[in-house]
Enzyme design. Structure first.
Site, PDB file in Angstrom:
ATOM      1  N   LYS A 111      33.665  40.962  37.143  1.00 24.72           N
ATOM      2  CA  LYS A 111      33.613  40.672  35.707  1.00 24.72           C
ATOM      3  C   LYS A 111      32.301  41.183  35.092  1.00 24.72           C
ATOM      4  O   LYS A 111      32.246  41.491  33.905  1.00 24.72           O
ATOM      5  CB  LYS A 111      33.745  39.168  35.463  1.00 24.72           C
ATOM      6  CG  LYS A 111      34.984  38.507  36.079  1.00 24.72           C
ATOM      7  CD  LYS A 111      36.169  38.616  35.198  1.00 24.72           C
ATOM      8  CE  LYS A 111      37.400  37.804  35.483  1.00 24.72           C
ATOM      9  NZ  LYS A 111      37.789  37.340  36.772  1.00 24.72           N
TER      10      LYS A 111
HETATM   11  C1  LIG Z   1      39.111  37.328  37.311  1.00 24.06           C
HETATM   12  C2  LIG Z   1      39.275  37.580  38.760  1.00 24.06           C
HETATM   13  C3  LIG Z   1      40.432  38.187  39.275  1.00 24.06           C
HETATM   14  C4  LIG Z   1      41.631  38.508  38.415  1.00 24.06           C
HETATM   15  O1  LIG Z   1      41.382  39.522  37.489  1.00 24.06           O
HETATM   16  P1  LIG Z   1      42.337  39.732  36.225  1.00 24.06           P
HETATM   17  O2  LIG Z   1      41.695  40.764  35.417  1.00 24.06           O
HETATM   18  O3  LIG Z   1      42.380  38.391  35.535  1.00 24.06           O
HETATM   19  O4  LIG Z   1      43.664  40.095  36.756  1.00 24.06           O
HETATM   20  C5  LIG Z   1      40.465  38.490  40.625  1.00 24.06           C
HETATM   21  N1  LIG Z   1      39.430  38.186  41.438  1.00 24.06           N
HETATM   22  C6  LIG Z   1      38.314  37.609  40.985  1.00 24.06           C
HETATM   23  C7  LIG Z   1      37.219  37.305  41.939  1.00 24.06           C
HETATM   24  C8  LIG Z   1      38.186  37.284  39.637  1.00 24.06           C
HETATM   25  O5  LIG Z   1      37.070  36.707  39.188  1.00 24.06           O
END
Ligand SMILES: *Cc1c(COP(=O)(O)O)cnc(C)c1O
Length: 470
Positions: A111
């Site tokens: 993220k």
């Molecule tokens: C947010 C997240 C996901 C999922 O990602 P999306 O974009 O919501 O599909 C997968 N793994 C981790 C560690 C995350 O923080």
């Protein structure tokens, strides 16, 4: 580049307005009106550094930001910020696959790649326009800390982050609640992540409230999130070409809100030579059921070792569906209204059992997740986190080593979405060993925290926001 809403109810917007609007004012999601084809640029892009590549990709969509400013925004987001510097998305060979480690940012999940840029974008836009921004976010664990890290201490910005009380890992919770800057406000909601996301959409859908309090979004409803994530799919293609000589790759993506994999899908539409995306869910398998049947129907939320994917209603799915139904907002609205009313919707498959030949989908049970962590560790001495393990497990089931098939010669890139030290309990459960550490995470336990407990009620959250900012 102009932006429109999936539901057809807003005037075309420029990029900066799209970033500030977050969720479209008609309740839909903001999408680019055109998807540029970049096939002719790929050779030039192949040898660029990550920030250069990010600049080239993003400038196609951020046409209202002068190149010089955009270069500065991108450099500040990607130079000296990731501990793998100068690389942002390093790739490691693991057995017969490749893992793209997207967890080298300050909060150790992928993220950060988008939220570092988004924090800088907000600051840039506010500096030019004046005014304030109150960000309301819902987090299943990692968005919260990455968004907080992207905007903490920035002038003119407050951030309110809702997480499902007791349903994020203790480390994820501490990464958020131990940030004590005056502009950071954590809220523990007595409910699930879907409840948090619903509250966010309810308040962002109340246009009077949204305007009065300059509400903004950092969840992947915000187009800038998806945009920033496209960059590493191009990066993956170029790196694997260098490492293997292959011109086309397959990418496995652990999926919750459909944001990350949607970025890959857009990259494919732009001409990135990705033959297939492998969509992996945990037991919350609404998306994998959809891609295997055409039916999208709500189930119960299951709590799994991969909590950031414990999601039923994936907000970015609406963007995909919009493109899938021929970019017809009326058809999209009918489907979404039906889903809101009945909890399910259905579309036709391209071929029996496949909605989209470019997306293959599967789910990993809790046992599968633990087995993937264990196998990967025992065979390769490499620790993956439980989210990454979903992708690792699903792609393993789809293409057992040595299977004959058209995909066999193509290298597989597994997107690693978090550092395993964020989920030490699952790693220990899987391997029997205490393997997952990171000095910054180990230090979290001693820090003071601040957090507000609020019931599962949009009005109560609205009251808290108003109280806090006035
Ligand atoms: C947010 C997240 C996901 C999922 O990602 P999306 O974009 O919501 O599909 C997968 N793994 C981790 C560690 C995350 O923080």
């Amino acid at each position: 580049m102009k932006y429109v809403s999936t539901r057809g109810g807003i005037e075309p917007l420029e990029f900066q307005d799209a970033v500030m609007m977050g969720l479209a004012d008609d309740g839909g999601l903001i999408v680019p009106r055109d998807i540029p084809n970049v096939s002719d640029c790929l050779d030039d892009w192949a040898n660029m550094s990550y920030p250069q590549l990010a600049f080239e990709v993003i400038r196609l969509f951020a046409t209202d930001i002068p190149d010089e400013d955009l270069r500065d925004l991108v450099d500040r987001s990607y130079i000296g910020v990731f501990d793998s510097d100068p690389e942002v998305a390093p790739i490691t060979p693991v057995g017969d696959r490749f893992v793209m480690e997207l967890w080298h940012g300050p909060t150790m999940s992928f993220k950060d790649v988008a939220l570092q840029l988004l924090g800088n974008l907000f600051e840039y836009i506010l500096a030019a326009r004046g005014g304030k921004l109150n960000i309301l976010a819902a987090t299943s664990g990692d968005t919260g800390s990455a968004a907080i890290c992207g905007v903490r201490g920035r002038k003119g910005i407050n951030i309110f982050v809702m997480h499902p009380s007791g349903r994020v890992s203790p480390i994820q919770e501490r990464q958020m609640t131990s940030v004590l800057d005056d502009n950071v406000h954590n809220i523990a909601i007595d409910g699930s992540f879907d409840d948090c996301q619903r509250i966010m959409k309810t308040l962002a859908g109340d246009l009077e409230f949204k305007r009065t309090h300059s509400l903004g979004a950092v969840n992947s409803v915000n187009w800038a999130r998806v945009l920033a994530q496209m960059v590493y799919y191009f990066r993956g293609v170029f790196e694997l070409r260098r490492l293997t000589g292959c011109d086309s790759i397959r990418v496995s993506v652990p999926t919750g809100n459909f944001g990350d994999i949607l970025a890959g899908w857009y990259a494919m539409q732009m001409g990135a030579p990705i033959s297939q995306l492998v969509l992996a869910t945990n037991d919350n398998d609404i998306l994998s059921r959809f891609f295997n049947s055409g039916g999208y129907s709500l189930g119960e939320v299951h709590h799994t070792p991969a909590p950031a994917m414990d999601i039923q209603v994936a907000s970015n799915f609406e963007r995909y569906l919009y493109h899938k139904v021929g970019e017809d907002p009326d058809r999209l609205r009918t489907l979404m209204e039906q889903f809101a009313r009945t909890g399910s919707l259905e579309i036709e498959c391209d071929s029996p059992g496949a909605v989209d030949l470019s997306i293959e989908a599967g789910s990993a049970s809790t046992d599968d997740i633990l087995a993937a962590i264990r196998t990967c560790w025992e065979s390769n001495g490499y620790v993956i986190d439980p989210h990454t393990a979903c992708g690792y497990s699903v792609v393993g089931v789809m293409a057992p080593v040595g299977a004959a098939g058209p995909d066999d010669s193509e290298p597989t890139l597994c997107i690693a979405t978090a550092h395993p030290a964020k989920f030490p309990g699952a790693i220990e459960r899987a391997t029997g060993e205490d393997l997952a550490h990171h000095p910054e995470i180990d230090a979290l336990g001693d820090l003071p925290t601040r957090c507000e407990e609020i019931g599962n009620d949009p009005q109560a959250v609205a009251d808290f926001i108003v109280r806090t900012i006035s």
